[in-house]
Design a protein around this motif. Structure first.
Motif, PDB file in Angstrom:
ATOM      1  N   TRP A  36       0.826  -1.198   0.000  1.00  0.00           N
ATOM      2  CA  TRP A  36       0.000   0.000   0.000  1.00  0.00           C
ATOM      3  C   TRP A  36       0.868   1.258   0.000  1.00  0.00           C
ATOM      4  N   SER A  40       0.623   3.835  -3.022  1.00  0.00           N
ATOM      5  CA  SER A  40      -0.118   5.047  -2.669  1.00  0.00           C
ATOM      6  C   SER A  40       0.771   6.272  -2.469  1.00  0.00           C
ATOM      7  N   GLY A  71     -10.448  -3.998  -0.648  1.00  0.00           N
ATOM      8  CA  GLY A  71     -10.150  -3.611  -2.022  1.00  0.00           C
ATOM      9  C   GLY A  71     -10.648  -2.211  -2.329  1.00  0.00           C
ATOM     10  N   LYS A  72     -11.874  -1.918  -1.886  1.00  0.00           N
ATOM     11  CA  LYS A  72     -12.440  -0.581  -2.116  1.00  0.00           C
ATOM     12  C   LYS A  72     -11.767   0.451  -1.224  1.00  0.00           C
ATOM     13  N   ARG A  73     -11.533   0.086   0.016  1.00  0.00           N
ATOM     14  CA  ARG A  73     -10.935   1.028   0.977  1.00  0.00           C
ATOM     15  C   ARG A  73      -9.537   1.460   0.546  1.00  0.00           C
ATOM     16  N   GLN A  75      -8.165   0.683  -2.558  1.00  0.00           N
ATOM     17  CA  GLN A  75      -8.039   0.729  -4.018  1.00  0.00           C
ATOM     18  C   GLN A  75      -6.908  -0.188  -4.489  1.00  0.00           C
TER      19      GLN A  75
END
Length: 230
Positions: A36, A40, A71-73, A75
């Motif tokens: 992440w 990110s 996955g949504k949290r 991305q």
């Protein structure tokens, strides 16, 4: 330790109970924060601190176990990231003989995991669990986790087990306590869920470090000999 003559149904957790929890601990605590941060632009320390805080907040809730949520949290393609370390998915060494004994002595065995169906599929792809267990259940089917009494009522309707003649095995203290609250008579905690970390001890519960110590009692309860002795 256990009265096997009184046990007809065995409900088993997956991660930390049948599989080495090292994969999951490493993924959530090391691999995901690292990936992440890389994807990110966050610092490694920032990514790790943010995730650990959210883990604590969601502990025991369905979102904590839900790959779709993460996955949504974040991305991120969570299942694909898990595949990057799929080699770490391992069945405990003592599990095959244990599951063989349960099957050979006619117990009804079901796997009941809070893991997301995609995570369950990944574990089944990597291990032989499906060879030993016919009923493989993710609590996501019910929309509640094993920490919830709702789950146990729904699970009883699905499997039609007698709580007084059922054994439940898990490595989580809150989940073992929830099963006891529901009325499951026979409970067993796993003291060494992660092969790379120190063990646990849960006061008030029988604990196991090696299922092979149970084999003799399992077979004798049905007046059978282990396959190796027949």
């Amino acid at each position: 330790m256990l009265q096997w003559s009184e046990i007809d149904t065995v409900l088993l957790d997956m991660d930390g109970t049948l599989l080495d929890l090292h994969f999951d601990n490493y993924f959530w605590q090391v691999h995901l924060p690292q990936r992440w941060a890389e994807l990110s632009g966050k610092s490694a320390a920032e990514a790790s601190a943010e995730l650990m805080a959210e883990y604590d907040h969601l502990q025991g809730k369905l979102e904590w176990y839900c790959l779709d949520y993460w996955g949504k949290r974040l991305q991120l393609p969570i299942t694909e990231l898990k595949r990057e370390i799929i080699h770490k998915i391992q069945m405990r060494d003592d599990v095959p003989a244990f599951l063989t004994a349960l099957k050979a002595t006619g117990r009804h065995v079901a796997l009941v995991t809070n893991a997301h169906p995609d995570s369950l599929s990944l574990k089944l792809e990597r291990t032989d669990l499906a060879k030993y267990i016919e009923q493989l259940i993710s609590t996501h089917e019910f929309g509640v986790t094993k920490e919830s009494q709702q789950l146990w009522h729904k699970l009883k309707q699905r499997l039609n087990f007698d709580p007084a003649r059922t054994l439940f095995v898990d490595d989580s203290l809150p989940i073992l306590e929830a099963a006891r609250e529901f009325g499951i008579k026979h409970l067993l905690g796993v003291a060494n869920p992660d092969s790379q970390k120190p063990g646990n001890h849960y006061h008030g519960f029988s604990m196991i470090t090696d299922y092979r110590t149970l084999l003799s009692d399992i077979y004798q309860s049905r007046n059978q000999l282990p396959a190796s002795e027949v």
